[in-house]
Design a protein around this motif. Structure first.
Motif, PDB file in Angstrom:
ATOM      1  N   GLN A   1       0.156   1.540 -13.778  1.00  0.00           N
ATOM      2  CA  GLN A   1       1.642   0.909 -14.272  1.00  0.00           C
ATOM      3  C   GLN A   1       1.597   0.674 -15.668  1.00  0.00           C
ATOM      4  OE1 GLN A   1       2.541  -2.815 -13.551  1.00  0.00           O
ATOM      5  NE2 GLN A   1       4.565  -2.502 -12.912  1.00  0.00           N
TER       6      GLN A   1
ATOM      7  N   ARG B   1      -2.710 -10.973  -0.781  1.00  0.00           N
ATOM      8  CA  ARG B   1      -3.649 -11.737  -0.858  1.00  0.00           C
ATOM      9  C   ARG B   1      -3.906 -13.293  -0.638  1.00  0.00           C
ATOM     10  NH1 ARG B   1      -5.824 -10.056  -6.618  1.00  0.00           N
ATOM     11  NH2 ARG B   1      -7.702 -11.200  -5.808  1.00  0.00           N
TER      12      ARG B   1
ATOM     13  N   LEU C   1       7.283   2.410 -12.792  1.00  0.00           N
ATOM     14  CA  LEU C   1       7.070   1.213 -13.046  1.00  0.00           C
ATOM     15  C   LEU C   1       7.601   0.038 -12.166  1.00  0.00           C
ATOM     16  CD1 LEU C   1       7.536   1.127 -16.899  1.00  0.00           C
ATOM     17  CD2 LEU C   1       5.737   1.678 -15.703  1.00  0.00           C
TER      18      LEU C   1
ATOM     19  N   ASP D   1     -10.880  -9.864   1.563  1.00  0.00           N
ATOM     20  CA  ASP D   1     -11.426  -8.188   1.791  1.00  0.00           C
ATOM     21  C   ASP D   1     -11.920  -8.143   3.303  1.00  0.00           C
ATOM     22  OD1 ASP D   1     -10.585  -7.682  -0.724  1.00  0.00           O
ATOM     23  OD2 ASP D   1     -12.479  -8.277  -1.660  1.00  0.00           O
TER      24      ASP D   1
ATOM     25  N   LEU E   1       2.621  -4.512  -6.363  1.00  0.00           N
ATOM     26  CA  LEU E   1       1.813  -5.274  -7.105  1.00  0.00           C
ATOM     27  C   LEU E   1       2.348  -6.861  -6.312  1.00  0.00           C
ATOM     28  CD1 LEU E   1       1.116  -4.598 -10.722  1.00  0.00           C
ATOM     29  CD2 LEU E   1      -0.608  -4.915  -8.930  1.00  0.00           C
TER      30      LEU E   1
ATOM     31  N   LEU F   1       9.923   7.956 -14.795  1.00  0.00           N
ATOM     32  CA  LEU F   1       9.019   6.891 -15.337  1.00  0.00           C
ATOM     33  C   LEU F   1       9.415   5.377 -14.918  1.00  0.00           C
ATOM     34  CD1 LEU F   1       6.537   7.109 -16.776  1.00  0.00           C
ATOM     35  CD2 LEU F   1       7.505   7.651 -18.811  1.00  0.00           C
TER      36      LEU F   1
ATOM     37  N   HIS G   1       0.881  -1.117  -0.101  1.00  0.00           N
ATOM     38  CA  HIS G   1       0.028  -0.120   0.113  1.00  0.00           C
ATOM     39  C   HIS G   1       0.930   1.073   0.112  1.00  0.00           C
ATOM     40  CE1 HIS G   1      -3.651   2.134   1.017  1.00  0.00           C
ATOM     41  NE2 HIS G   1      -2.792   2.928   1.820  1.00  0.00           N
TER      42      HIS G   1
ATOM     43  N   LEU H   1      -3.834  -0.634  -9.700  1.00  0.00           N
ATOM     44  CA  LEU H   1      -2.380  -0.368  -9.593  1.00  0.00           C
ATOM     45  C   LEU H   1      -1.716  -0.972 -10.968  1.00  0.00           C
ATOM     46  CD1 LEU H   1       0.337   0.403  -8.369  1.00  0.00           C
ATOM     47  CD2 LEU H   1       0.163  -1.423  -6.900  1.00  0.00           C
ATOM     48  N   ALA H   2      -1.954  -2.268 -11.360  1.00  0.00           N
ATOM     49  CA  ALA H   2      -1.442  -2.711 -12.549  1.00  0.00           C
ATOM     50  C   ALA H   2      -2.036  -1.801 -13.873  1.00  0.00           C
ATOM     51  CB  ALA H   2      -1.829  -4.275 -12.841  1.00  0.00           C
TER      52      ALA H   2
ATOM     53  N   TRP I   1      -7.170   6.788  -7.002  1.00  0.00           N
ATOM     54  CA  TRP I   1      -8.021   6.046  -6.225  1.00  0.00           C
ATOM     55  C   TRP I   1      -7.221   4.726  -5.855  1.00  0.00           C
ATOM     56  CZ3 TRP I   1     -12.599   6.517  -3.968  1.00  0.00           C
ATOM     57  CH2 TRP I   1     -13.073   7.563  -3.912  1.00  0.00           C
ATOM     58  N   ILE I   2      -6.005   4.491  -6.134  1.00  0.00           N
ATOM     59  CA  ILE I   2      -5.360   3.299  -5.730  1.00  0.00           C
ATOM     60  C   ILE I   2      -5.382   2.855  -4.331  1.00  0.00           C
ATOM     61  CG2 ILE I   2      -3.212   2.119  -5.780  1.00  0.00           C
ATOM     62  CD1 ILE I   2      -2.327   3.521  -8.314  1.00  0.00           C
ATOM     63  N   THR I   3      -5.010   3.947  -3.651  1.00  0.00           N
ATOM     64  CA  THR I   3      -4.998   3.469  -2.045  1.00  0.00           C
ATOM     65  C   THR I   3      -6.438   3.458  -1.579  1.00  0.00           C
ATOM     66  OG1 THR I   3      -5.066   5.843  -1.363  1.00  0.00           O
ATOM     67  CG2 THR I   3      -3.067   4.781  -1.844  1.00  0.00           C
ATOM     68  N   ARG I   4      -7.438   3.809  -2.246  1.00  0.00           N
ATOM     69  CA  ARG I   4      -8.776   3.665  -1.847  1.00  0.00           C
ATOM     70  C   ARG I   4      -9.585   2.717  -2.458  1.00  0.00           C
ATOM     71  NH1 ARG I   4     -10.946   9.662  -2.181  1.00  0.00           N
ATOM     72  NH2 ARG I   4      -9.584   9.702  -3.884  1.00  0.00           N
ATOM     73  N   ALA I   5      -9.100   2.103  -3.420  1.00  0.00           N
ATOM     74  CA  ALA I   5      -9.860   0.671  -4.103  1.00  0.00           C
ATOM     75  C   ALA I   5     -10.357  -0.149  -3.097  1.00  0.00           C
ATOM     76  CB  ALA I   5      -8.782   0.160  -4.772  1.00  0.00           C
TER      77      ALA I   5
ATOM     78  N   GLY J   1       2.121   3.999 -17.624  1.00  0.00           N
ATOM     79  CA  GLY J   1       3.553   4.459 -17.361  1.00  0.00           C
ATOM     80  C   GLY J   1       4.462   3.852 -18.333  1.00  0.00           C
TER      81      GLY J   1
ATOM     82  N   LEU K   1      -9.146  -5.922  -2.556  1.00  0.00           N
ATOM     83  CA  LEU K   1      -7.805  -6.213  -3.014  1.00  0.00           C
ATOM     84  C   LEU K   1      -7.792  -6.478  -4.505  1.00  0.00           C
ATOM     85  CD1 LEU K   1      -6.339  -8.115   0.269  1.00  0.00           C
ATOM     86  CD2 LEU K   1      -6.206  -5.508  -0.201  1.00  0.00           C
ATOM     87  N   ARG K   2      -8.494  -7.236  -4.750  1.00  0.00           N
ATOM     88  CA  ARG K   2      -8.583  -7.340  -6.427  1.00  0.00           C
ATOM     89  C   ARG K   2      -8.646  -6.163  -7.165  1.00  0.00           C
ATOM     90  NH1 ARG K   2     -12.153  -8.867 -10.903  1.00  0.00           N
ATOM     91  NH2 ARG K   2     -13.984  -8.313  -9.700  1.00  0.00           N
ATOM     92  N   ARG K   3      -9.508  -4.931  -6.982  1.00  0.00           N
ATOM     93  CA  ARG K   3      -9.543  -3.888  -7.480  1.00  0.00           C
ATOM     94  C   ARG K   3      -8.295  -3.045  -7.371  1.00  0.00           C
ATOM     95  NH1 ARG K   3     -13.625  -4.815 -11.141  1.00  0.00           N
ATOM     96  NH2 ARG K   3     -15.708  -4.904 -10.228  1.00  0.00           N
ATOM     97  N   LYS K   4      -7.875  -3.231  -6.209  1.00  0.00           N
ATOM     98  CA  LYS K   4      -6.504  -2.447  -5.799  1.00  0.00           C
ATOM     99  C   LYS K   4      -5.354  -2.673  -6.640  1.00  0.00           C
ATOM    100  CE  LYS K   4      -4.089  -0.903  -1.471  1.00  0.00           C
ATOM    101  NZ  LYS K   4      -5.160   0.014  -1.162  1.00  0.00           N
ATOM    102  N   ALA K   5      -5.335  -4.167  -7.014  1.00  0.00           N
ATOM    103  CA  ALA K   5      -4.076  -4.816  -7.528  1.00  0.00           C
ATOM    104  C   ALA K   5      -4.502  -4.527  -9.295  1.00  0.00           C
ATOM    105  CB  ALA K   5      -3.972  -6.609  -7.603  1.00  0.00           C
TER     106      ALA K   5
ATOM    107  N   ASP L   1      -7.941   5.513   4.794  1.00  0.00           N
ATOM    108  CA  ASP L   1      -7.814   5.700   3.364  1.00  0.00           C
ATOM    109  C   ASP L   1      -8.174   4.377   2.774  1.00  0.00           C
ATOM    110  OD1 ASP L   1      -6.980   7.339   1.117  1.00  0.00           O
ATOM    111  OD2 ASP L   1      -4.922   6.405   1.371  1.00  0.00           O
TER     112      ASP L   1
ATOM    113  N   MET M   1      -1.964   8.932 -15.657  1.00  0.00           N
ATOM    114  CA  MET M   1      -1.799   8.218 -14.203  1.00  0.00           C
ATOM    115  C   MET M   1      -2.325   8.939 -12.722  1.00  0.00           C
ATOM    116  SD  MET M   1       2.009   7.064 -15.169  1.00  0.00           S
ATOM    117  CE  MET M   1       2.399   6.086 -13.847  1.00  0.00           C
TER     118      MET M   1
END
Lengths: 251, 332
Positions: B87, A52, A38, A69, A45, A34, A22, B83-84, B69-73, B90, B76-80, A238, B63
């Motif tokens: 990325q 998970r 990445l 979750d 990730l 950049l 996080h 983030l992907a 919204w990444i930190t508030r997704a 980028g 966990l599936r939505r967050k990953a 958050d 980006m």
């Protein structure tokens, strides 16, 4: 909350990975180059993926219907089991890389040893995670060397980050009754045995980076038993905002 | 994503060599690719450099609203996945800057143009992401519109751009499906979630429709880019294609489009739509969208805050080179 040792152990592994992932994800779009957006995204990730897998297993072990979750989004701070190191704010790029190195240099031998766990699920998750975390050690180590041995400014920032964060590594090697039973059963890894390899890795990087290893000082600990830093509540505020605002909704 | 037709003006063609130009055009007409070392008219080089760098800038600026919204997704599936996705953007920026560099402008120069406000990026990113549904709407609509623009670019006459676009389009189509799936989940969720999805569609629909750029009657500059086979379809054709594909998707999940004139025309077999507010489009392009200043401020902050890191990396690389050279001399 009464927890079985295996549930608590899987949860600790998951919480460390998620909170650090996080933190890394906060960098995306704001990093120095950049290529780093990445790389930080990749490491984030990896960690979220590891979390998970550990959460899913923790939920299964617990057997109360909590999935990844429910575990990530519906626990309050006192029930989180991550170490204090991973919840520390990103700071500047040097602080993020020092934090990453201190953690990854511990997690790499941990996962390597966990692949031999008598618990086959933990062993399988660790086998995948070990390969990922090896890259984190390399990437953060290379940056710490570049920054330490770069300019006067980058040296000063990196030494400062190291001085600030180093004491948090003590907690990585602590164990308690929850772990001891599992260590004896060949399921968990004794963190104390990881310390020599961790020291070799980080000291090699620090010496290449011309950085001074800080002296041992008093170390704040307590994350594993749910006593976190002030920073932690904001992470949860958050992260959990939507799940808390719209209880029971599917996303 | 994310290209936008920005009404690119054709560069005046410098009085070039007519023989070389004829050979170049014959090559293009034969659907052969132009490669970095081939001769090309100056106007072709400039037009492409501008288009590819604008496209790269759009990826990088893009980006920010999604990263928001990444930190508030919410899972966990939505967050990953988010983030992907960010990325990937980028990564798209990186291939595109590399493609543009083959035309002779460095990434640093292009960055400088973005940060000084000289270069444009897709104006869609000057709108804010206010709720989680905006992440769905961006994937579904903004990436959906981008794909319409970008698929023809896979056949662009300039080889490095065309090849970059092939990979980018594959990833974009994944993002588009992911965005639509977020919208579908919300539209079928609680009444509050459905309202969130509808609100996001209300806010993102017109800006997405505007992504195709000015109407063909206004855009007088596409003849040359069509001849050079940089552009293959007109803004209005692409816009119509997008609307035709998207409207049934929205209706399927029970959402309404914020356009009272939207109706299916049996005769043309296309969706007729209402008047686009070009004043808003021009205003946002000119710098007065809700987030123009914020986006540039964040990009500049990332660049400025990272300067010491980039300097350290260069200083370290030089020290290493010197040490290696010294070691070599000592060994001799």
């Amino acid at each position: 909350m009464h927890e079985t040792p295996l549930f608590a152990y899987a949860l600790r592994l998951a919480d460390n990975a998620l909170i650090l992932g996080h933190r890394l994800s906060e960098w995306i779009g704001h990093s120095p180059a950049l290529e780093e957006d990445l790389a930080l995204g990749n490491m984030g990730l990896d960690l979220i993926g590891q979390a998970r897998a550990f959460y899913a297993y923790a939920g299964e072990v617990e057997g109360k219907g909590r999935d990844e979750d429910k575990l990530a989004y519906l626990r309050d701070a006192k029930d989180w089991r991550n170490v204090l190191l991973v919840e520390q704010p990103n700071g500047d790029f040097a602080a993020t890389m020092i934090r990453q190195l201190l953690f990854a240099a511990y997690a790499h031998p941990l996962y390597a040893a966990l692949t031999k766990s008598k618990d086959q699920t933990l062993a399988a998750i660790a086998a995948k995670a070990e390969k990922e975390i090896a890259y984190h050690v390399r990437h953060s180590g290379e940056w710490v060397i570049r920054l330490g041995d770069g300019t006067a400014e980058s040296y000063a920032r990196t030494q400062e980050a190291l001085d600030e964060l180093y004491a948090y590594s003590t907690e990585l090697f602590e164990s308690d009754d929850v772990e001891r039973a599992l260590i004896e059963a060949g399921i968990a890894v004794d963190p104390a045995v990881l310390r020599p390899e961790w020291e070799r890795t980080v000291n090699h990087v620090f010496s290449e980076a011309t950085l001074k290893t800080p002296p041992q000082s008093f170390a704040q600990t307590g994350g594993r038993s749910g006593r976190h830093s002030e920073h932690f509540g904001y992470i949860l505020a958050d992260m959990q905002f939507l799940q808390r605002t719209y209880p029971g909704a599917a996303w | 994503m994310y290209t936008q037709a920005l009404n690119v003006k054709d560069e005046p063609t410098a009085a070039g060599d007519p023989v070389l130009e004829a050979r170049f055009q014959a090559h293009v007409d034969a659907e052969l690719k132009i490669e970095p070392n081939d001769w090309m008219p100056e106007g072709y080089r400039k037009t492409l450099t501008r288009q590819i760098s604008q496209h790269a800038h759009s990826e990088i600026v893009g980006m920010l609203p999604e990263g928001n919204w990444i930190t508030r997704a919410p899972t966990l599936r939505r967050k990953a996945a988010l983030l992907a996705k960010v990325q990937d953007e980028g990564g798209h920026g990186l291939y595109l800057y590399s493609a543009a560099e083959t035309l002779g402008t460095s990434r640093e120069q292009m960055f400088e143009q973005l940060l000084s406000g000289k270069a444009k990026y897709s104006s869609i990113f000057n709108y804010p992401t206010l709720t989680w549904a905006d992440i769905g709407a961006i994937g579904w609509l903004v990436d959906g519109a981008a794909i319409m623009n970008q698929i023809p670019l896979c056949r662009c006459s300039y080889g490095p751009y065309a090849r970059a676009m092939i990979r980018i389009c594959k990833e974009e189509s994944f993002h588009q499906r992911q965005g639509y799936e977020i919208m579908m989940t919300l539209a079928r969720g609680t009444p509050e979630q459905k309202a969130m999805a509808q609100d996001a569609l209300n806010r993102w629909w017109w800006p997405s429709v505007m992504m195709f750029g000015p109407s063909d009657t206004e855009s007088q500059h596409s003849d040359q880019t069509m001849r050079w086979k940089i552009k293959r379809f007109s803004n209005d054709d692409l816009r119509q294609k997008f609307i035709d594909a998207t409207v049934p998707q929205g209706h399927f999940i029970g959402l309404e489009f914020p356009d009272k004139d939207l109706k299916f025309n049996q005769e043309t077999q296309h969706w007729d739509f209402g008047e686009i507010d070009w004043t808003e489009f021009k205003r946002v392009i000119a710098g007065d969208g809700p987030c123009n200043k914020q986006r540039m401020k964040q990009r500049r902050a990332a660049h400025d805050n990272g300067r010491w890191v980039r300097e350290a990396a260069l200083a370290y690389a030089e020290k290493r080179r010197n040490r290696e050279a010294a070691a070599k001399i000592a060994a001799e």
